[in-house]
Write a protein that holds these residues in place. Structure first.
Motif, short mmCIF file in Angstrom:
data_model
loop_
_atom_site.label_atom_id
_atom_site.label_comp_id
_atom_site.label_asym_id
_atom_site.label_seq_id
_atom_site.Cartn_x
_atom_site.Cartn_y
_atom_site.Cartn_z
N THR A 97 -3.25 55.93 -4.59
CA THR A 97 -3.66 56.44 -5.89
C THR A 97 -4.55 57.66 -5.67
OG1 THR A 97 -5.52 54.90 -5.90
CG2 THR A 97 -3.47 54.18 -6.95
N PHE A 98 -5.06 58.23 -6.74
CA PHE A 98 -5.84 59.45 -6.59
C PHE A 98 -6.85 59.57 -7.72
CE2 PHE A 98 -2.22 60.37 -9.27
CZ PHE A 98 -2.75 61.15 -10.30
N PRO A 99 -7.98 60.19 -7.46
CA PRO A 99 -8.87 60.57 -8.54
C PRO A 99 -8.45 61.93 -9.05
CG PRO A 99 -9.91 61.08 -6.47
CD PRO A 99 -8.55 60.49 -6.14
N GLY A 100 -8.45 62.11 -10.33
CA GLY A 100 -8.03 63.39 -10.86
C GLY A 100 -8.04 63.36 -12.37
N ALA A 101 -7.40 64.35 -12.96
CA ALA A 101 -7.36 64.47 -14.41
C ALA A 101 -5.93 64.34 -14.89
CB ALA A 101 -7.95 65.81 -14.84
N ALA A 102 -5.74 63.60 -15.96
CA ALA A 102 -4.41 63.45 -16.55
C ALA A 102 -4.59 62.84 -17.93
CB ALA A 102 -3.53 62.54 -15.69
N PRO A 132 -3.74 67.28 -12.43
CA PRO A 132 -4.54 68.08 -11.50
C PRO A 132 -5.51 67.20 -10.72
CG PRO A 132 -5.22 68.47 -13.78
CD PRO A 132 -3.94 67.68 -13.83
N SER A 133 -5.48 67.35 -9.41
CA SER A 133 -6.24 66.42 -8.58
C SER A 133 -6.44 67.01 -7.20
CB SER A 133 -5.50 65.08 -8.47
OG SER A 133 -4.21 65.29 -7.92
N PRO A 134 -7.42 66.48 -6.47
CA PRO A 134 -7.61 66.91 -5.10
C PRO A 134 -6.67 66.17 -4.15
CG PRO A 134 -9.27 65.30 -5.68
CD PRO A 134 -8.45 65.53 -6.92
N THR A 135 -6.34 66.82 -3.08
CA THR A 135 -5.61 66.18 -1.98
C THR A 135 -6.40 66.41 -0.71
OG1 THR A 135 -3.43 66.35 -3.00
CG2 THR A 135 -3.48 66.25 -0.63
N THR A 187 0.32 68.38 -9.79
CA THR A 187 0.97 67.10 -10.08
C THR A 187 0.78 66.14 -8.92
OG1 THR A 187 3.15 67.52 -9.12
CG2 THR A 187 2.76 68.36 -11.35
N ARG A 188 0.95 64.88 -9.21
CA ARG A 188 0.93 63.84 -8.19
C ARG A 188 1.84 62.71 -8.62
NH1 ARG A 188 -2.73 62.22 -4.46
NH2 ARG A 188 -1.18 60.58 -4.26
N TYR A 212 5.11 62.67 0.12
CA TYR A 212 4.80 62.14 -1.21
C TYR A 212 5.34 62.97 -2.36
CZ TYR A 212 1.45 58.97 0.98
OH TYR A 212 0.86 57.99 1.73
N GLY A 213 5.58 64.25 -2.14
CA GLY A 213 6.02 65.09 -3.24
C GLY A 213 4.86 65.51 -4.12
N GLY A 214 5.16 66.39 -5.08
CA GLY A 214 4.14 66.86 -6.01
C GLY A 214 3.14 67.80 -5.35
N TYR A 215 1.97 67.90 -5.97
CA TYR A 215 0.87 68.75 -5.50
C TYR A 215 1.27 70.22 -5.51
CZ TYR A 215 -3.15 70.23 -2.66
OH TYR A 215 -4.28 70.85 -2.21
N GLU A 216 2.00 70.63 -6.56
CA GLU A 216 2.42 72.02 -6.62
C GLU A 216 1.25 72.95 -6.92
OE1 GLU A 216 5.83 69.46 -7.97
OE2 GLU A 216 3.75 69.72 -8.63
N PHE A 217 1.36 74.15 -6.40
CA PHE A 217 0.50 75.29 -6.68
C PHE A 217 -0.99 74.98 -6.51
CE2 PHE A 217 4.12 75.42 -9.83
CZ PHE A 217 4.93 76.23 -9.06
#
Length: 955
Positions: free
Chosen positions: A60-65, A73-76, A104-105, A115-120
């Motif tokens: 999972t991830f901490p982020g905004a959605a 939008p989230s950190p990786t 994205t995530r 995992y995919g996602g995390y664009e731009f």
């Protein structure tokens, strides 16, 4: 600032779609509120002490959605050292560096490193001159941070970085809004080709006059199994650029406004090869609004402008928080301490992150066919319905939770699935990592739960057209062998045995939908195929077991996934775990496993370890989907107290509020949804239906108040303890340990009486949940084919079948009488491509007349094959009858007479083979003519080879 009427915010966030109902009753002041209970760091740390075959890591991830939003939008993170931890491509709690902030995530996927996602991703850099080219050394720009300086709440993320920059993230449905507070030099590094999976091309354009940066990427999707996609962005900044530039491979050019690296080769990886940067005045506080689209840069800009308009960062953050308050309020649970509420509402939060809205604000989306489409007004299009898994994870928990709480989302999932089928003619969204046409199970299950606002008839028609022989349009691997013979031999590998179990569930789901729509013929056809699990159940060892064309593989250690020869048999599981994966007919499975007492002992062995993994284990694997239904199997064993014990153990032993508190990959919310059901007190354990199996709630009072229609469900408890000792359903006493799907469709109340000690509630034989044994006695093998159409059947698991043309010349036409040595048989009247013989597993053939003898018409492949049939008399007595049928390519063995002798046979590839092939009749066995034969029971197994019975004659 935009203001929304109460209960209208989430509708505005998703678009003008949802009709909203009254907000659930607020929790008591002393209880942690749902929004405050969410801890986004749960599931972000991998437990490296465990090796279960899948990660001991929620991913999972901490982020905004916002719920079901297009962007997250989230950190990786990154950390040098153990690549399994530091370079996974997600957010790993033990890492000390942030790679940047992507758009994205996919929440909770497996596929480590893919995992995919995390664009731009954007990287806030405290400098104005790039010391190295990011295409050669992107890691030098990674950002040091500490968890002490992070804040994460639903719809919002903040971190004070070691370089002095503070980054904040929030979001609308299709737009990421970021705020960066620089204390000195201020640069944003824009890594347009920096997504998680491989990049095949990207482009960036900088327009200083409008303070806009835009571009696109083309790359591999999650798991990198062959699915590709393009994504687009358009970002506006509220501060002017002091300088800017781009890089493209070795070219690092200050003042450049454009860079592109494009191609069609999908074997390459151009990650980090292309990007740009913009700088601002030192000490700037910069807000960036980034519209995202899968259609075009213009649509990305349109998404941004429509959704954020005059809103500033704080407006968007406030609206996102309200959307989450509304979404989490769909389940208003009372009771439980802060830790329990934190785990519960965090799980609910995770379950609502996906699937994601895919269309833009103008309704445009790229379909499964790669073409532009427009969604019907008032609806949403979802593409990633458990994308790489093709629903394998989602169909067991998350889909049902959405039907309970977001019925309009469930309806739009249905519509999206139908759109996929229309656009591609297939029941999978692309290359799938997991097996089964699981979208069919999702659709049939949601349909039973009330999500019927889609073209039901078209969906069923496609299922019927694609899931029958000749299997040219099915997405089930080895579908031809399965459709023809009802099994997949172990030598096929690719988890062949578990695929038979999954395909049988798929067929059950189709049968259920056909029955609801009044198509009784296809309901019967697919219900018979739903019993194909019997073909991989070995009556000798009383276990689900791999099967070879010469018999069951009894040498395989069922504690493992493989059969010892590299042929995987059970997907992400062991034979012990998949051995209960017959949700459509558990009562029959239990009987075959030796009855209630024996099956209870076997299930107890499985539950000794709840999360043992899939490596040489007799224990369970509850953090992975194939075992999700196993705790509720105790209800079919008349032991609901054991269900409760198992679930309470799972909740306390496997889950907690630490970063490693989610025991496995969340797989887009399916594990979290399972956890929610475990605590609500019921679970949709019969996949393909919406029936709910009761376990007892872990909260004192719950109200499920769906958004967008639907009916509320109220759950109340009296007394304390984990055991249900009484239940009233809508005020009526009930001892049955289940309620059917109409309870969800209409809403209602469940009033539980709880105790610290088990009682007799739910322990009666009539209290068990339903099983669906219909079709178990039907013919199950299509073994004869017209010449040139050998793909309409298979007799021997190596793609050969008897020629219908040759059979007709020998007198065996559909429905014809064949007399062999004084015994008259009836040749099956089955149409081409439909079952015309029995592969025996104990089928019951009704007779109902007196007879002096019994004989069997058939053959064996890879035989001869011998078994024992049973003749049942109407007075309750029975007679055992030995049955041996010779190999179809050999002369008649003792006790057989050649009934038909044929030249040649057909192959699935359309050709014909040479040779002589035979159908045999067994020597009649004497019966008691003074008694009436009620039925003949075919052998439940044979010693070797595969027996095929065309007819049984009593005379």
């Amino acid at each position: 600032m935009i203001s929304f009427p109460r209960r209208a915010l989430l509708a505005a966030a998703l678009g003008p779609v949802l009709s909203l109902t009254t907000l659930a009753v607020p929790a008591a002041a002393s209880e942690l509120s749902p929004s405050d209970a969410v801890n986004q760091f749960i599931g972000t740390e991998m437990d490296t002490t465990q090796n279960k075959s899948n990660d001991a890591y929620g991913n999972t991830f901490p982020g905004a959605a916002v719920p079901f939003g297009m962007v997250q939008p989230s950190p990786t993170t990154y950390q040098a050292g153990n690549a399994l931890v530091g370079e996974k491509g997600g957010y790993e709690y033990t890492a000390s560096l942030i790679r940047g902030f992507g758009l994205t995530r996919y929440s909770g996927t497996g596929c480590t490193g893919r995992y995919g996602g995390y664009e731009f991703p954007a990287i806030p850099y405290a400098g104005d001159v790039l010391p190295v080219n990011p295409s050669t050394d992107i890691k030098s720009y990674y950002l040091g941070f500490s968890h002490d300086h992070e804040v994460s709440k639903p719809g919002y993320y903040k971190v004070a970085l070691d370089n002095g920059v503070t980054a904040e993230l929030t979001a609308t449905t299709r737009t990421a809004v970021s705020r960066y507070a620089f204390t000195g030099k201020a640069t944003l590094l824009l890594d347009v080709s920096g997504q998680n999976n491989r990049s095949f091309g990207s482009e960036i354009t900088i327009d200083p006059a409008t303070r806009t940066v835009s571009g696109w990427m083309y790359g591999a999707d999650v798991c990198d199994v062959g699915n590709t996609y393009k994504a687009y962005f358009s970002t506006t900044y509220d501060k002017p650029f002091a300088s800017y530039g781009t890089w493209n491979d070795a070219d690092l050019t200050t003042g450049s406004t454009h860079a592109v690296k494009a191609g069609t080769d999908t074997s390459v990886d151009y990650r980090h090869d292309t990007g740009g940067w913009v700088t601002f005045a030192p000490g700037s506080k910069v807000t960036a609004k980034t519209g995202f689209s899968y259609v075009s840069v213009a649509n990305a800009a349109l998404n941004r402008d429509r959704e954020t308009a005059k809103d500033d960062f704080d407006d968007v953050r406030r609206d996102a928080a309200k959307a989450w308050k509304e979404a989490l309020g769909t389940i208003d649970a009372h009771g439980g301490d802060a830790a329990q509420r934190t785990s519960f509402y965090t799980a609910l939060y995770h379950a609502y992150l996906q699937p994601n809205v895919r269309e833009d604000v103008n309704g445009q989306y790229v379909g499964f066919d790669g073409l532009a489409h427009t969604v019907d007004r008032g609806h949403h299009f979802y593409r990633n319905v458990n994308f790489a898994g093709s629903g394998w994870d989602m169909y067991r928990s998350q889909a049902q939770l959405l039907a309970l709480t977001f019925p309009q989302v469930a309806n739009d999932i249905q519509r999206s699935i139908v759109a996929m089928v229309r656009q591609t003619g297939r029941w999978a969204p692309g290359a799938a990592r997991m097996q089964g046409d699981n979208y069919q199970v999702i659709l049939a299950t949601l349909d039973d739960l009330g999500a019927t606002d889609y073209d039901r008839e078209a969906a069923l028609a496609s299922m019927i057209a694609t899931q029958k022989l000749p299997a040219t349009t099915t997405t089930r691997s080895d579908g031809y062998q399965y459709f023809a013979t009802g099994m997949i031999e172990n030598r096929k590998g690719d988890f062949a045995t578990s695929r038979v179990l999954e395909y049988a569930v798929d067929d059950f789901a189709i049968a259920q939908l056909a029955g609801r729509l009044g198509d009784s013929a296809n309901a019967d056809f697919f219900q018979a195929r739903a019993q194909n699990w019997r073909n991989v159940f070995d009556p000798v060892t009383q276990q689900i077991r791999p099967r070879e064309r010469t018999g069951f593989d009894r040498s395989m250690d069922l504690r493992v996934r493989e059969d010892g020869a590299g042929r995987g048999q059970f997907n992400q599981s062991t034979g012990y775990q998949y051995g209960w994966m017959v949700p459509q007919n558990l009562s029959t499975l239990i009987a075959l496993r030796g009855g209630v007492e024996a099956a209870t002992t076997q299930l107890d062995t499985l539950m000794e370890q709840l999360d043992a993994g899939a490596y040489t284990q007799t224990g369970n694997y509850l953090s992975n989907q194939a075992a999700f239904n196993t705790p509720w199997v105790y209800n079919w064993l008349s032991s609901p107290a054991r269900t409760s014990d198992t679930l309470h153990r799972a909740v306390s032993e496997m889950y907690d509020t630490t970063p490693s508190g989610l025991p496995g990959n969340d797989d887009q919310g399916s594990l979290s949804a399972w956890y929610v059901f475990a605590q609500l007190g019921f679970y949709p354990a019969i996949y393909g239906t919406g029936d709910l199996v009761i376990s007892g709630p872990m909260f004192t009072k719950v109200k499920i108040d769906p958004i967008g229609g639907g009916h509320s469900i109220k759950i109340k408890t009296k007394g304390t303890g984990r055991y249900v000792t009484g239940l009233r359903v809508d005020g009526r006493r009930q001892t049955a340990t289940w309620v059917d799907a109409s309870f969800v469709r209409h809403g209602g109340t469940l009033d539980f009486t709880m105790s610290d000690t088990p009682g007799t509630w739910g322990t009666g034989a009539a209290d068990v949940p339903p099983s669906y044994p219909a079709g178990a006695d039907a013919r199950n093998n299509a073994g004869t084919t017209p010449d040139g159409q050998g793909n309409l059947g298979s007799m021997d698991l190596s793609d050969w079948s008897l020629s219908r043309n040759a059979l007709a010349l020998a007198g065996a036409t559909p429905g014809a009488a064949l007399t062999v040595a004084g015994t008259t048989f009836t040749w099956p009247s089955a149409a081409p491509g439909t079952p015309d013989n029995w592969i025996p597993h104990g089928q019951k053939i009704t007779v109902g007349k007196a007879a002096s003898s019994v004989s069997f018409l058939g053959l064996a492949t890879n035989g001869p094959a011998t078994g024992t049939a049973t003749v049942q008399y109407t007075d309750g007595t029975s007679q055992q009858v030995g049955v041996t049928l010779g190999d179809w390519a050999a002369a008649a063995p003792a006790g057989n007479t050649e009934a038909l002798t044929l030249q040649g046979r057909n192959n699935a590839n359309g050709t014909a083979g040479t040779g002589t092939f035979r159908v045999f009749a067994t020597t009649p066995v004497a019966l008691d003519p003074a008694r009436t034969v009620a039925a003949v029971i075919l052998p439940d197994h044979t010693d070797k080879g595969i027996m095929h019975v065309f007819d049984v004659a009593v005379s």
